[in-house]
Scaffold this motif. Structure first.
Motif, mmCIF file in Angstrom:
data_model
loop_
_atom_site.group_PDB
_atom_site.id
_atom_site.type_symbol
_atom_site.label_atom_id
_atom_site.label_comp_id
_atom_site.label_asym_id
_atom_site.label_seq_id
_atom_site.Cartn_x
_atom_site.Cartn_y
_atom_site.Cartn_z
ATOM 1 N N ARG A 89 -10.080 0.885 -1.760
ATOM 2 C CA ARG A 89 -9.532 -0.546 -2.171
ATOM 3 C C ARG A 89 -8.358 -0.865 -1.280
ATOM 4 N NH1 ARG A 89 -9.995 1.068 -8.142
ATOM 5 N NH2 ARG A 89 -11.936 0.139 -8.545
ATOM 6 N N LYS A 90 -7.721 0.049 -0.732
ATOM 7 C CA LYS A 90 -6.731 -0.287 0.216
ATOM 8 C C LYS A 90 -7.471 -0.557 1.692
ATOM 9 C CE LYS A 90 -2.956 2.786 -1.282
ATOM 10 N NZ LYS A 90 -2.120 3.860 -1.093
ATOM 11 N N HIS A 113 0.847 -1.104 -0.154
ATOM 12 C CA HIS A 113 0.004 0.193 0.069
ATOM 13 C C HIS A 113 0.791 1.345 -0.014
ATOM 14 C CE1 HIS A 113 -3.897 -2.061 1.795
ATOM 15 N NE2 HIS A 113 -3.416 -2.405 0.504
ATOM 16 N N ASN A 152 1.770 2.276 -3.205
ATOM 17 C CA ASN A 152 0.708 2.562 -4.153
ATOM 18 C C ASN A 152 -0.057 1.638 -5.073
ATOM 19 O OD1 ASN A 152 -1.381 4.549 -3.995
ATOM 20 N ND2 ASN A 152 -0.479 5.878 -5.735
ATOM 21 N N PRO A 176 -5.216 2.106 -7.189
ATOM 22 C CA PRO A 176 -5.304 2.121 -5.764
ATOM 23 C C PRO A 176 -5.619 3.152 -5.021
ATOM 24 C CG PRO A 176 -3.062 2.760 -6.692
ATOM 25 C CD PRO A 176 -4.119 2.585 -7.709
ATOM 26 N N VAL A 188 -2.650 -2.166 -4.601
ATOM 27 C CA VAL A 188 -3.674 -3.100 -4.049
ATOM 28 C C VAL A 188 -3.711 -4.563 -4.391
ATOM 29 C CG1 VAL A 188 -4.912 -1.080 -3.242
ATOM 30 C CG2 VAL A 188 -5.470 -2.273 -5.489
#
Length: 197
Positions: free
Chosen positions: A143-144, A108, A111, A139, A113
């Protein structure tokens, strides 16, 4: 399919993945005009983060596609084969869970996912966790948060941080579950034998 490498790298192994989507073809065709090429983006993002020094994901060497306009209906990929044990085959103790969590958090920070947290997407290789089958999706914070939620929900790894997006993801999952239960109740009232099949 697994290939052994030759040339400069002795005994290097590769995975050849051939994918031809069979479902949602019309939807995929329409999305291809707006969202671009999913696997091409995954290739670029994998090369970017590996260029930044993050070797936690398997390398992506080659992508070949058969395209009509911007829509690809056949994908051929050559990926790095990672020697090791899939974590679905081992007991997840605290040490392994800590390593998985740290690897996803590092992903993450670069950057990117995963998009699909499953035990089958983590390999324990030489004492380190490697990630396979990452996502080529953009990302964003949602989504994280979805990755963090799925780590908790599927692997029992609690998130370090919670924010608005974590709440949003968990509420959406809860809402979808309630809708599924409601559909089952309605189907049962219409035809009680339907659910017994």
């Amino acid at each position: 399919m697994l290939l052994a490498g030759g040339g400069g790298e002795i005994n290097k192994k590769y995975i050849v993945k051939i994918f031809s989507p069979q479902s949602k073809k019309k939807e995929r065709f329409i999305k291809s005009f707006f969202k671009g090429d999913y696997y091409l983006n995954l290739l670029k993002e994998t090369q970017r983060i590996r260029g930044d020094g993050f070797v936690g994901v398997n390398d992506f060497y080659l992508l070949a596609e058969k395209k009509v306009f911007n829509y690809s209906n056949i994908f051929i990929m050559i990926l790095e084969y990672i020697e090791g044990e899939c974590i679905s085959n081992i007991i997840l103790n605290d040490e392994i869970k800590t390593k998985i969590k740290a690897k996803v958090e590092e992903l993450h920070r670069h950057n990117m996912v995963m998009g699909d947290i499953q035990t089958s997407n983590f390999i324990l290789s030489h004492g380190e966790i490697r990630i396979i089958d990452c996502s080529g999706k953009y990302p964003n914070a949602y989504r994280k948060a979805e990755d963090r939620f799925n780590l908790w929900n599927r692997l029992g790894i609690a998130p370090t941080t919670t924010d608005f997006y974590c709440f949003l993801v968990s509420y959406e999952k809860f809402l979808k579950q309630q809708i599924r239960l409601l559909k089952r109740k309605i189907l049962y009232k219409i035809n009680p034998l339907h659910l017994a099949k």
